[in-house]
Design a protein around this motif. Structure first.
Motif, PDB file in Angstrom:
ATOM      1  N   GLN A  69       0.837  -1.210   0.000  1.00  0.00           N
ATOM      2  CA  GLN A  69       0.000   0.000   0.000  1.00  0.00           C
ATOM      3  C   GLN A  69       0.870   1.259   0.000  1.00  0.00           C
ATOM      4  OE1 GLN A  69      -2.180  -1.091   3.541  1.00  0.00           O
ATOM      5  NE2 GLN A  69      -4.097  -1.319   2.391  1.00  0.00           N
ATOM      6  N   ALA A 102       2.316   1.753  -3.447  1.00  0.00           N
ATOM      7  CA  ALA A 102       1.269   2.236  -4.350  1.00  0.00           C
ATOM      8  C   ALA A 102       0.991   3.724  -4.099  1.00  0.00           C
ATOM      9  CB  ALA A 102       0.001   1.416  -4.164  1.00  0.00           C
ATOM     10  N   GLU A 143       1.430   6.823  -6.710  1.00  0.00           N
ATOM     11  CA  GLU A 143       0.299   7.725  -6.941  1.00  0.00           C
ATOM     12  C   GLU A 143       0.706   9.192  -6.706  1.00  0.00           C
ATOM     13  OE1 GLU A 143      -3.898   7.081  -4.951  1.00  0.00           O
ATOM     14  OE2 GLU A 143      -2.718   8.289  -3.644  1.00  0.00           O
ATOM     15  N   GLU A 170       7.446   4.457 -11.084  1.00  0.00           N
ATOM     16  CA  GLU A 170       7.941   3.155 -10.598  1.00  0.00           C
ATOM     17  C   GLU A 170       9.463   3.098 -10.640  1.00  0.00           C
ATOM     18  OE1 GLU A 170       5.528   3.475 -12.821  1.00  0.00           O
ATOM     19  OE2 GLU A 170       3.821   2.210 -12.273  1.00  0.00           O
TER      20      GLU A 170
END
Ligand code: ADP
Ligand code: MG
Length: 266
Positions: A130, A133, A137, A148
């Motif tokens: 999480q 991610a 974001e 990434e």
């Protein structure tokens, strides 16, 4: 909602007791900031802008002494709470972006590690996946391509403007209610400055984050601020909505500021 006050500073006095005497860096300053509003604090170098923000964040060190009638933030008086309670607010509900993008990131750690640090501290319920991610974001939101890949890189692999985007991403990582940005673009060249300011405005407006934007540059204020506080020698000499201040500056110092620096579009 529009009119809800998020931060109310009353009677802030921050004095430095030096061997040469007392420096009244901030001398009876009062202002408030509404939810979702951009408050511009403008004044020349040495007028007490940074000390004002450090005082709110409890970052003033000896020989500085902070006094205030109150510094109300979401029902809590920051002037009275302990350092322990403040450390839960600082970096979470109130986050900061400072001037120098070189010193705000640690050159020894990857961008991912530095972004995750704040999430580990303030969002302990998140697991590793999480967090990753969320980092991706956030980098995406501040306009960094290939997030990434870039997460694995070190600060020296980023340009000044890109570093400041990362710093903004970190500041927004916890969805703060208030972002304090002290001369966030002064170290950057003019075109990059423009891009970063536009980005900050977009992000805070999208998230209904309040922004306290500190600058010596009236052009930045004209572009960004809803409400303006003008500081001079540790005091507030004028405050009002941006349109009031620009249409009808009343204090000689503000008039001087405007004369000394032509404002684009005005
Ligand atoms: P600005 O951010 O508007 O340029 P500052 O808030 O940094 O100005 O500083 C306001 C005043 O406080 C200045 O006169 C500065 O010299 C003084 N000041 C700031 N920090 C200290 C300190 N640690 N000791 C003594 N004086 C200080
Ligand atoms: Mg300053």
């Amino acid at each position: 909602m529009e009119d809800k006050v998020l931060l109310d500073v009353q009677g802030l006095k921050t004095y430095f007791h030096t061997f040469k005497g007392v420096v009244k860096a901030v001398d009876n300053v009062s202002f408030s900031l509404k939810e979702g509003e951009i408050l511009g604090i403008v004044g020349e170098s040495g007028s007490g802008k940074s000390v004002t923000s450090f005082s709110i964040l409890k970052l003033v060190e000896a020989p500085g002494v902070v006094n205030a009638d109150h510094i109300m933030f979401e029902g809590k008086d920051l002037a009275k709470i302990s350092e322990r309670d403040m450390s839960k607010i600082r970096g979470k509900d109130i986050s900061m972006v400072f001037q120098d993008p070189m010193t705000s990131l640690n050159p020894l750690y990857t961008i991912q590690r530095q972004m995750e640090e704040v999430l580990i501290l303030h969002e302990p319920q998140m697991n590793k996946a999480q967090r990753r991610a969320r980092c991706i974001e956030l980098l995406h939101a501040v306009g960094i391509p290939n997030p990434e890949e870039r997460l694995k890189e070190y600060p020296n692999q980023f340009s000044g403007g890109m570093r400041q985007r990362v710093i903004i991403a970190i500041a927004l990582a916890t969805n703060p209610k208030l972002l304090i940005a002290d001369e966030p673009t002064t170290a950057l060249d003019v075109t990059i400055q423009e891009q970063i300011l536009k980005l900050m405005k977009k992000l805070v407006k999208e998230h209904n984050t309040s922004l306290m934007l500190i600058t010596h540059d009236l052009g930045v204020i004209a572009e960004m601020a809803d409400y303006v506080v003008v500081m001079y020698a540790g005091r507030v000499v004028e405050k009002g909505t941006a349109s009031e201040i620009f249409k009808n500056p009343s204090h000689p110092y503000t008039i001087g500021l405007m004369r000394s620096k032509p404002v684009v579009g005005k």
